[in-house]
Write an enzyme that holds these catalytic residues in place. Structure first.
Site, PDB file in Angstrom:
ATOM      1  N   ASP A  37      -1.642  -2.622   2.207  1.00 23.94           N
ATOM      2  CA  ASP A  37      -0.265  -2.156   2.001  1.00 23.94           C
ATOM      3  C   ASP A  37       0.657  -3.155   2.689  1.00 23.94           C
ATOM      4  O   ASP A  37       0.189  -3.979   3.489  1.00 23.94           O
ATOM      5  CB  ASP A  37      -0.075  -0.748   2.625  1.00 23.94           C
ATOM      6  CG  ASP A  37       1.062   0.044   1.993  1.00 23.94           C
ATOM      7  OD1 ASP A  37       2.230  -0.369   2.141  1.00 23.94           O
ATOM      8  OD2 ASP A  37       0.788   1.072   1.358  1.00 23.94           O
ATOM      9  N   ASP A  63       0.978  -7.760   0.233  1.00 27.25           N
ATOM     10  CA  ASP A  63       1.979  -7.520  -0.807  1.00 27.25           C
ATOM     11  C   ASP A  63       1.267  -7.800  -2.131  1.00 27.25           C
ATOM     12  O   ASP A  63       0.820  -8.933  -2.371  1.00 27.25           O
ATOM     13  CB  ASP A  63       3.177  -8.470  -0.606  1.00 27.25           C
ATOM     14  CG  ASP A  63       4.261  -8.259  -1.653  1.00 27.25           C
ATOM     15  OD1 ASP A  63       3.943  -7.745  -2.748  1.00 27.25           O
ATOM     16  OD2 ASP A  63       5.412  -8.614  -1.378  1.00 27.25           O
ATOM     17  N   VAL A  64       1.160  -6.783  -2.983  1.00 25.12           N
ATOM     18  CA  VAL A  64       0.340  -6.924  -4.205  1.00 25.12           C
ATOM     19  C   VAL A  64       0.913  -7.946  -5.194  1.00 25.12           C
ATOM     20  O   VAL A  64       0.243  -8.324  -6.148  1.00 25.12           O
ATOM     21  CB  VAL A  64       0.135  -5.571  -4.931  1.00 25.12           C
ATOM     22  CG1 VAL A  64      -0.739  -4.641  -4.108  1.00 25.12           C
ATOM     23  CG2 VAL A  64       1.464  -4.920  -5.319  1.00 25.12           C
ATOM     24  N   TYR A 155      10.597   1.953 -15.114  1.00 27.90           N
ATOM     25  CA  TYR A 155       9.353   2.517 -14.555  1.00 27.90           C
ATOM     26  C   TYR A 155       8.383   2.857 -15.691  1.00 27.90           C
ATOM     27  O   TYR A 155       7.192   2.536 -15.631  1.00 27.90           O
ATOM     28  CB  TYR A 155       9.706   3.755 -13.739  1.00 27.90           C
ATOM     29  CG  TYR A 155       8.553   4.426 -13.028  1.00 27.90           C
ATOM     30  CD1 TYR A 155       8.038   3.904 -11.850  1.00 27.90           C
ATOM     31  CD2 TYR A 155       7.999   5.606 -13.519  1.00 27.90           C
ATOM     32  CE1 TYR A 155       6.985   4.536 -11.180  1.00 27.90           C
ATOM     33  CE2 TYR A 155       6.956   6.241 -12.863  1.00 27.90           C
ATOM     34  CZ  TYR A 155       6.455   5.702 -11.691  1.00 27.90           C
ATOM     35  OH  TYR A 155       5.423   6.336 -11.033  1.00 27.90           O
ATOM     36  N   LYS A 159       4.531   1.596 -16.331  1.00 24.35           N
ATOM     37  CA  LYS A 159       3.411   2.542 -16.324  1.00 24.35           C
ATOM     38  C   LYS A 159       2.748   2.638 -17.705  1.00 24.35           C
ATOM     39  O   LYS A 159       1.537   2.847 -17.814  1.00 24.35           O
ATOM     40  CB  LYS A 159       3.874   3.912 -15.832  1.00 24.35           C
ATOM     41  CG  LYS A 159       4.305   3.904 -14.350  1.00 24.35           C
ATOM     42  CD  LYS A 159       3.173   3.499 -13.432  1.00 24.35           C
ATOM     43  CE  LYS A 159       3.546   3.551 -11.968  1.00 24.35           C
ATOM     44  NZ  LYS A 159       2.419   3.181 -11.096  1.00 24.35           N
ATOM     45  N   THR A 192       4.887  13.464  -2.633  1.00 24.21           N
ATOM     46  CA  THR A 192       4.581  12.347  -1.723  1.00 24.21           C
ATOM     47  C   THR A 192       5.916  11.742  -1.279  1.00 24.21           C
ATOM     48  O   THR A 192       6.970  12.048  -1.853  1.00 24.21           O
ATOM     49  CB  THR A 192       3.762  11.235  -2.423  1.00 24.21           C
ATOM     50  OG1 THR A 192       4.644  10.526  -3.309  1.00 24.21           O
ATOM     51  CG2 THR A 192       2.569  11.778  -3.190  1.00 24.21           C
TER      52      THR A 192
HETATM   53  N1  LIG Z   1       4.295  10.834  -6.462  1.00 25.36           N
HETATM   54  C1  LIG Z   1       4.386  11.026  -7.762  1.00 25.36           C
HETATM   55  O1  LIG Z   1       4.965  12.010  -8.242  1.00 25.36           O
HETATM   56  C2  LIG Z   1       3.774  10.012  -8.715  1.00 25.36           C
HETATM   57  C3  LIG Z   1       3.705  10.354 -10.068  1.00 25.36           C
HETATM   58  C4  LIG Z   1       3.153   9.461 -10.967  1.00 25.36           C
HETATM   59  C5  LIG Z   1       2.670   8.233 -10.527  1.00 25.36           C
HETATM   60  N2  LIG Z   1       2.765   7.909  -9.202  1.00 25.36           N
HETATM   61  C6  LIG Z   1       2.270   6.596  -8.791  1.00 25.36           C
HETATM   62  O2  LIG Z   1       1.320   6.736  -7.760  1.00 25.36           O
HETATM   63  C7  LIG Z   1       1.321   5.562  -6.944  1.00 25.36           C
HETATM   64  C8  LIG Z   1       1.435   5.967  -5.481  1.00 25.36           C
HETATM   65  O3  LIG Z   1       2.671   6.633  -5.314  1.00 25.36           O
HETATM   66  P1  LIG Z   1       2.979   7.631  -4.111  1.00 25.36           P
HETATM   67  O4  LIG Z   1       3.633   8.793  -4.687  1.00 25.36           O
HETATM   68  O5  LIG Z   1       1.783   7.795  -3.257  1.00 25.36           O
HETATM   69  O6  LIG Z   1       4.110   6.779  -3.366  1.00 25.36           O
HETATM   70  P2  LIG Z   1       4.306   6.367  -1.827  1.00 25.36           P
HETATM   71  O7  LIG Z   1       5.663   5.750  -1.778  1.00 25.36           O
HETATM   72  O8  LIG Z   1       3.989   7.502  -0.934  1.00 25.36           O
HETATM   73  O9  LIG Z   1       3.191   5.228  -1.623  1.00 25.36           O
HETATM   74  C9  LIG Z   1       3.281   3.971  -2.247  1.00 25.36           C
HETATM   75  C10 LIG Z   1       2.742   2.913  -1.298  1.00 25.36           C
HETATM   76  O10 LIG Z   1       2.829   1.640  -1.971  1.00 25.36           O
HETATM   77  C11 LIG Z   1       3.238   0.682  -0.983  1.00 25.36           C
HETATM   78  N3  LIG Z   1       3.850  -0.487  -1.601  1.00 25.36           N
HETATM   79  C12 LIG Z   1       5.083  -0.596  -2.158  1.00 25.36           C
HETATM   80  N4  LIG Z   1       5.306  -1.853  -2.543  1.00 25.36           N
HETATM   81  C13 LIG Z   1       4.191  -2.557  -2.245  1.00 25.36           C
HETATM   82  C14 LIG Z   1       3.802  -3.913  -2.404  1.00 25.36           C
HETATM   83  N5  LIG Z   1       4.642  -4.813  -2.941  1.00 25.36           N
HETATM   84  N6  LIG Z   1       2.571  -4.291  -2.007  1.00 25.36           N
HETATM   85  C15 LIG Z   1       1.730  -3.392  -1.435  1.00 25.36           C
HETATM   86  N7  LIG Z   1       2.030  -2.105  -1.235  1.00 25.36           N
HETATM   87  C16 LIG Z   1       3.253  -1.702  -1.641  1.00 25.36           C
HETATM   88  C17 LIG Z   1       4.214   1.438  -0.098  1.00 25.36           C
HETATM   89  O11 LIG Z   1       4.380   0.792   1.158  1.00 25.36           O
HETATM   90  C18 LIG Z   1       3.555   2.803  -0.004  1.00 25.36           C
HETATM   91  O12 LIG Z   1       2.706   2.894   1.125  1.00 25.36           O
HETATM   92  C19 LIG Z   1       2.467   4.694  -7.461  1.00 25.36           C
HETATM   93  O13 LIG Z   1       1.954   3.697  -8.322  1.00 25.36           O
HETATM   94  C20 LIG Z   1       3.334   5.674  -8.221  1.00 25.36           C
HETATM   95  O14 LIG Z   1       4.093   5.051  -9.229  1.00 25.36           O
HETATM   96  C21 LIG Z   1       3.311   8.769  -8.282  1.00 25.36           C
END
Ligand SMILES: NC(=O)c1ccc[n+]([C@@H]2O[C@H](COP(=O)([O-])OP(=O)(O)OC[C@H]3O[C@@H](n4cnc5c(N)ncnc54)[C@H](O)[C@@H]3O)[C@@H](O)[C@H]2O)c1
Length: 268
Positions: A37, A63-64, A155, A159, A192
Protein backbone atom coordinates in the site's frame (compact mmCIF):
# COMPACT_ATOMS: atom_id res chain seq x y z
CA UNK A 1 -6.99 -28.12 6.81
CA UNK A 2 -6.86 -24.37 6.21
CA UNK A 3 -8.12 -23.34 2.78
CA UNK A 4 -4.94 -21.71 1.42
CA UNK A 5 -2.33 -23.51 3.55
CA UNK A 6 1.21 -23.17 2.22
CA UNK A 7 0.33 -20.56 -0.40
CA UNK A 8 1.81 -17.07 -0.71
CA UNK A 9 -0.57 -14.18 -1.42
CA UNK A 10 0.18 -10.61 -2.47
CA UNK A 11 -2.56 -8.09 -1.68
CA UNK A 12 -2.49 -4.48 -2.92
CA UNK A 13 -4.31 -1.74 -1.05
CA UNK A 14 -3.94 -3.93 2.04
CA UNK A 15 -3.75 -1.11 4.60
CA UNK A 16 -7.50 -0.49 4.72
CA UNK A 17 -11.00 -1.78 4.12
CA UNK A 18 -11.44 -4.71 1.75
CA UNK A 19 -7.70 -5.28 1.18
CA UNK A 20 -7.03 -5.47 4.92
CA UNK A 21 -9.90 -7.96 5.39
CA UNK A 22 -8.59 -10.07 2.48
CA UNK A 23 -5.09 -10.09 3.99
CA UNK A 24 -6.32 -11.10 7.44
CA UNK A 25 -8.62 -13.79 6.03
CA UNK A 26 -6.02 -15.35 3.73
CA UNK A 27 -3.47 -15.32 6.59
CA UNK A 28 -5.96 -16.95 8.96
CA UNK A 29 -6.51 -19.65 6.33
CA UNK A 30 -2.82 -20.51 6.16
CA UNK A 31 -1.30 -18.23 3.51
CA UNK A 32 1.85 -16.17 3.99
CA UNK A 33 0.71 -12.68 3.02
CA UNK A 34 2.62 -9.84 1.38
CA UNK A 35 0.78 -6.59 2.08
CA UNK A 36 1.41 -3.52 -0.06
CA UNK A 37 0.00 0.00 0.00
CA UNK A 38 1.08 3.65 -0.05
CA UNK A 39 -0.13 3.89 3.57
CA UNK A 40 2.76 2.42 5.59
CA UNK A 41 1.25 3.10 9.02
CA UNK A 42 -1.95 1.32 8.00
CA UNK A 43 0.04 -1.62 6.64
CA UNK A 44 1.89 -2.00 9.95
CA UNK A 45 -1.38 -2.10 11.91
CA UNK A 46 -2.84 -4.83 9.67
CA UNK A 47 0.39 -6.85 9.74
CA UNK A 48 0.55 -6.57 13.55
CA UNK A 49 -2.97 -7.99 13.85
CA UNK A 50 -2.05 -10.88 11.52
CA UNK A 51 1.14 -11.72 13.43
CA UNK A 52 -0.68 -11.49 16.80
CA UNK A 53 -3.23 -13.97 15.46
CA UNK A 54 -0.39 -16.38 14.61
CA UNK A 55 -0.04 -15.59 10.89
CA UNK A 56 2.89 -14.57 8.70
CA UNK A 57 2.90 -11.15 7.03
CA UNK A 58 5.41 -8.86 5.39
CA UNK A 59 4.71 -5.28 4.37
CA UNK A 60 6.10 -3.32 1.44
CA UNK A 61 5.39 0.28 0.53
CA UNK A 62 4.10 0.31 -3.04
CA UNK A 63 2.37 2.74 -5.35
CA UNK A 64 0.65 0.38 -7.81
CA UNK A 65 1.14 2.87 -10.66
CA UNK A 66 4.95 2.59 -10.46
CA UNK A 67 6.18 -0.17 -12.80
CA UNK A 68 9.76 -0.26 -11.49
CA UNK A 69 8.40 -0.81 -7.97
CA UNK A 70 6.28 -3.74 -9.19
CA UNK A 71 9.43 -5.58 -10.31
CA UNK A 72 10.99 -4.98 -6.88
CA UNK A 73 7.87 -6.04 -4.94
CA UNK A 74 7.48 -9.33 -6.80
CA UNK A 75 11.21 -10.09 -6.45
CA UNK A 76 11.01 -9.33 -2.71
CA UNK A 77 7.92 -11.52 -2.27
CA UNK A 78 9.66 -14.44 -3.97
CA UNK A 79 12.90 -13.87 -2.04
CA UNK A 80 11.22 -13.65 1.38
CA UNK A 81 8.38 -16.14 0.89
CA UNK A 82 9.82 -18.47 -1.75
CA UNK A 83 6.98 -18.29 -4.28
CA UNK A 84 3.82 -16.44 -5.33
CA UNK A 85 0.48 -18.22 -5.68
CA UNK A 86 -2.24 -15.60 -5.17
CA UNK A 87 -2.62 -11.97 -6.27
CA UNK A 88 -5.46 -9.81 -4.93
CA UNK A 89 -5.26 -6.72 -7.15
CA UNK A 90 -7.39 -4.53 -4.93
CA UNK A 91 -5.93 -1.01 -4.59
CA UNK A 92 -8.36 1.56 -5.93
CA UNK A 93 -9.87 5.01 -5.50
CA UNK A 94 -13.26 6.52 -6.34
CA UNK A 95 -13.72 10.03 -7.70
CA UNK A 96 -17.35 11.11 -7.80
CA UNK A 97 -18.03 14.03 -10.12
CA UNK A 98 -20.33 14.64 -13.10
CA UNK A 99 -18.37 13.77 -16.24
CA UNK A 100 -18.62 17.30 -17.68
CA UNK A 101 -16.94 18.66 -14.55
CA UNK A 102 -14.24 16.02 -14.38
CA UNK A 103 -10.72 17.26 -15.00
CA UNK A 104 -8.44 15.27 -17.24
CA UNK A 105 -5.98 15.15 -14.33
CA UNK A 106 -8.56 13.40 -12.10
CA UNK A 107 -9.59 11.04 -14.93
CA UNK A 108 -5.94 10.05 -15.40
CA UNK A 109 -5.20 9.74 -11.67
CA UNK A 110 -8.12 7.37 -11.14
CA UNK A 111 -7.33 5.40 -14.31
CA UNK A 112 -3.66 5.13 -13.33
CA UNK A 113 -4.52 3.45 -10.02
CA UNK A 114 -7.65 1.44 -10.90
CA UNK A 115 -6.72 0.29 -14.42
CA UNK A 116 -2.98 0.77 -15.07
CA UNK A 117 -2.24 -0.55 -11.57
CA UNK A 118 -4.19 -3.73 -12.30
CA UNK A 119 -2.44 -4.18 -15.65
CA UNK A 120 0.97 -3.80 -13.98
CA UNK A 121 0.02 -6.21 -11.19
CA UNK A 122 -0.88 -8.91 -13.70
CA UNK A 123 2.11 -8.24 -15.94
CA UNK A 124 4.55 -8.65 -13.05
CA UNK A 125 2.83 -11.40 -11.05
CA UNK A 126 1.98 -13.87 -13.83
CA UNK A 127 5.64 -14.83 -14.49
CA UNK A 128 6.19 -15.40 -10.75
CA UNK A 129 3.05 -17.54 -10.51
CA UNK A 130 4.14 -19.50 -13.57
CA UNK A 131 7.45 -20.20 -11.78
CA UNK A 132 5.39 -21.54 -8.84
CA UNK A 133 3.45 -23.86 -11.16
CA UNK A 134 0.21 -21.85 -11.24
CA UNK A 135 -1.94 -19.53 -9.19
CA UNK A 136 -5.08 -17.45 -8.75
CA UNK A 137 -5.51 -13.79 -9.63
CA UNK A 138 -8.43 -11.90 -8.11
CA UNK A 139 -9.14 -8.43 -9.45
CA UNK A 140 -11.32 -6.05 -7.41
CA UNK A 141 -13.86 -4.59 -9.81
CA UNK A 142 -17.22 -3.25 -8.59
CA UNK A 143 -20.94 -3.27 -9.20
CA UNK A 144 -19.93 -0.11 -11.08
CA UNK A 145 -18.04 -2.42 -13.45
CA UNK A 146 -21.28 -4.14 -14.38
CA UNK A 147 -23.67 -1.21 -14.70
CA UNK A 148 -23.46 2.57 -14.87
CA UNK A 149 -23.72 5.00 -11.96
CA UNK A 150 -24.33 8.74 -12.34
CA UNK A 151 -21.39 10.75 -11.06
CA UNK A 152 -19.06 7.78 -11.42
CA UNK A 153 -18.42 7.67 -15.19
CA UNK A 154 -14.63 7.61 -14.82
CA UNK A 155 -14.79 5.04 -12.02
CA UNK A 156 -17.18 2.88 -14.08
CA UNK A 157 -14.77 3.06 -17.03
CA UNK A 158 -11.95 1.68 -14.88
CA UNK A 159 -14.02 -1.01 -13.18
CA UNK A 160 -15.69 -2.13 -16.43
CA UNK A 161 -12.23 -2.09 -18.00
CA UNK A 162 -10.70 -4.46 -15.47
CA UNK A 163 -13.69 -6.81 -15.83
CA UNK A 164 -12.94 -7.51 -19.50
CA UNK A 165 -9.18 -7.25 -18.97
CA UNK A 166 -9.49 -10.13 -16.51
CA UNK A 167 -11.41 -12.29 -18.99
CA UNK A 168 -8.81 -11.70 -21.73
CA UNK A 169 -5.93 -12.52 -19.36
CA UNK A 170 -7.77 -15.62 -18.15
CA UNK A 171 -7.92 -16.84 -21.76
CA UNK A 172 -4.24 -16.02 -22.38
CA UNK A 173 -3.19 -17.91 -19.26
CA UNK A 174 -5.36 -20.88 -20.22
CA UNK A 175 -4.02 -20.87 -23.80
CA UNK A 176 -0.46 -20.89 -22.46
CA UNK A 177 -1.39 -23.74 -20.07
CA UNK A 178 -0.05 -21.76 -17.09
CA UNK A 179 -2.52 -23.13 -14.53
CA UNK A 180 -3.28 -19.52 -13.56
CA UNK A 181 -6.92 -18.56 -13.02
CA UNK A 182 -8.16 -14.97 -13.28
CA UNK A 183 -11.49 -13.75 -11.89
CA UNK A 184 -13.11 -10.49 -10.84
CA UNK A 185 -15.04 -9.60 -7.69
CA UNK A 186 -17.87 -7.06 -7.86
CA UNK A 187 -18.73 -5.56 -4.47
CA UNK A 188 -21.87 -3.46 -4.06
CA UNK A 189 -21.97 -0.88 -1.24
CA UNK A 190 -19.41 -1.97 1.35
CA UNK A 191 -18.81 -0.02 4.58
CA UNK A 192 -15.11 0.88 4.31
CA UNK A 193 -13.13 4.13 4.63
CA UNK A 194 -13.40 4.67 0.83
CA UNK A 195 -16.74 6.45 1.37
CA UNK A 196 -15.07 9.12 3.54
CA UNK A 197 -12.43 9.74 0.87
CA UNK A 198 -14.67 10.23 -2.18
CA UNK A 199 -14.30 13.83 -3.38
CA UNK A 200 -17.82 15.24 -3.59
CA UNK A 201 -17.36 17.15 -6.87
CA UNK A 202 -20.62 19.05 -6.42
CA UNK A 203 -23.01 16.12 -6.78
CA UNK A 204 -24.12 15.94 -3.17
CA UNK A 205 -27.78 16.70 -2.54
CA UNK A 206 -28.43 20.25 -1.30
CA UNK A 207 -27.61 20.61 2.38
CA UNK A 208 -25.37 17.56 2.53
CA UNK A 209 -21.75 18.35 3.12
CA UNK A 210 -20.56 15.27 4.98
CA UNK A 211 -19.06 12.12 3.51
CA UNK A 212 -21.30 9.44 2.05
CA UNK A 213 -22.94 7.16 4.58
CA UNK A 214 -22.94 3.63 3.10
CA UNK A 215 -25.44 2.38 5.68
CA UNK A 216 -27.99 5.11 4.91
CA UNK A 217 -27.58 4.60 1.14
CA UNK A 218 -28.02 0.86 1.55
CA UNK A 219 -31.36 1.22 3.34
CA UNK A 220 -32.73 2.55 0.04
CA UNK A 221 -30.64 0.86 -2.62
CA UNK A 222 -29.86 -2.65 -1.39
CA UNK A 223 -32.46 -5.46 -1.40
CA UNK A 224 -30.91 -6.88 1.80
CA UNK A 225 -31.28 -3.35 3.30
CA UNK A 226 -27.80 -3.04 4.73
CA UNK A 227 -24.29 -2.23 3.59
CA UNK A 228 -21.89 -5.10 3.12
CA UNK A 229 -18.82 -5.51 5.32
CA UNK A 230 -15.25 -5.93 4.11
CA UNK A 231 -15.40 -9.49 5.44
CA UNK A 232 -18.25 -10.30 3.03
CA UNK A 233 -15.87 -9.52 0.16
CA UNK A 234 -12.90 -11.27 1.79
CA UNK A 235 -15.00 -14.45 2.04
CA UNK A 236 -15.50 -14.40 -1.75
CA UNK A 237 -11.83 -13.64 -2.34
CA UNK A 238 -10.86 -16.59 -0.14
CA UNK A 239 -13.03 -18.88 -2.28
CA UNK A 240 -11.47 -17.61 -5.52
CA UNK A 241 -7.97 -17.89 -4.03
CA UNK A 242 -8.48 -21.45 -2.83
CA UNK A 243 -8.58 -24.70 -4.78
CA UNK A 244 -12.34 -24.87 -4.07
CA UNK A 245 -12.75 -22.61 -7.13
CA UNK A 246 -10.36 -24.65 -9.31
CA UNK A 247 -12.83 -24.75 -12.24
CA UNK A 248 -13.52 -20.97 -12.21
CA UNK A 249 -11.62 -18.65 -14.53
CA UNK A 250 -12.61 -15.60 -16.57
CA UNK A 251 -15.61 -15.33 -14.30
CA UNK A 252 -17.10 -12.75 -11.96
CA UNK A 253 -18.33 -12.96 -8.41
CA UNK A 254 -21.00 -10.39 -7.50
CA UNK A 255 -21.30 -9.69 -3.75
CA UNK A 256 -23.82 -6.89 -3.47
CA UNK A 257 -26.79 -7.78 -1.25
CA UNK A 258 -28.91 -8.30 -4.38
CA UNK A 259 -28.44 -4.88 -6.03
CA UNK A 260 -27.51 -6.25 -9.46
CA UNK A 261 -30.60 -8.44 -9.58
CA UNK A 262 -32.94 -5.50 -10.10
CA UNK A 263 -35.06 -3.02 -8.19
CA UNK A 264 -37.30 -3.92 -5.28
CA UNK A 265 -40.47 -2.05 -4.46
CA UNK A 266 -40.07 -0.54 -0.99
CA UNK A 267 -42.73 -0.60 1.66
CA UNK A 268 -42.22 1.97 4.37
N1 LIG B 1 -16.15 0.01 -0.48
C1 LIG B 1 -16.98 -0.20 -1.48
O1 LIG B 1 -18.19 0.06 -1.40
C2 LIG B 1 -16.46 -0.76 -2.79
C3 LIG B 1 -17.39 -1.16 -3.75
C4 LIG B 1 -16.95 -1.67 -4.96
C5 LIG B 1 -15.59 -1.79 -5.21
N2 LIG B 1 -14.69 -1.38 -4.27
C6 LIG B 1 -13.27 -1.50 -4.60
O2 LIG B 1 -12.61 -2.24 -3.60
C7 LIG B 1 -11.24 -1.83 -3.53
C8 LIG B 1 -10.87 -1.52 -2.09
O3 LIG B 1 -11.68 -0.45 -1.66
P1 LIG B 1 -11.98 -0.13 -0.13
O4 LIG B 1 -13.41 0.14 -0.03
O5 LIG B 1 -11.36 -1.14 0.74
O6 LIG B 1 -11.23 1.28 -0.01
P2 LIG B 1 -10.18 1.85 1.06
O7 LIG B 1 -10.03 3.29 0.70
O8 LIG B 1 -10.58 1.48 2.43
O9 LIG B 1 -8.83 1.06 0.68
C9 LIG B 1 -8.14 1.29 -0.52
C10 LIG B 1 -6.65 1.18 -0.25
O10 LIG B 1 -5.96 1.40 -1.50
C11 LIG B 1 -4.80 2.18 -1.20
N3 LIG B 1 -4.32 2.90 -2.38
C12 LIG B 1 -4.85 3.99 -2.97
N4 LIG B 1 -4.08 4.40 -3.98
C13 LIG B 1 -3.04 3.53 -4.04
C14 LIG B 1 -1.90 3.42 -4.88
N5 LIG B 1 -1.66 4.31 -5.85
N6 LIG B 1 -1.04 2.39 -4.67
C15 LIG B 1 -1.26 1.51 -3.67
N7 LIG B 1 -2.30 1.56 -2.83
C16 LIG B 1 -3.18 2.57 -3.02
C17 LIG B 1 -5.25 3.13 -0.10
O11 LIG B 1 -4.14 3.67 0.61
C18 LIG B 1 -6.14 2.23 0.74
O12 LIG B 1 -5.41 1.62 1.79
C19 LIG B 1 -11.10 -0.65 -4.50
O13 LIG B 1 -10.57 -1.10 -5.73
C20 LIG B 1 -12.53 -0.17 -4.66
O14 LIG B 1 -12.73 0.49 -5.89
C21 LIG B 1 -15.09 -0.86 -3.07
Amino acid sequence: MAQVEGKVALITGAASGIGAACAETLAREGAKVVLTDIDEAGLRQVADRIVKAGGTAITLRQDVTDEARWAEVVAEAERKCGRLDILVSNAGIGIMVPVLQMSLADWRRQTAINLDGVFLSVKHCVPAMARAGGGSIIIMSSLAGLRGAAGLAGYCATKGGVRLFAKAVALECAAANLNIRVNTVHPGIIATPIWDKIPSGGVLPAGQNAGFDPEAMSQMAVPLRRAGQAQDIANGVLYLASDASAYMTGSELVIDGGMFSGNMPRQA
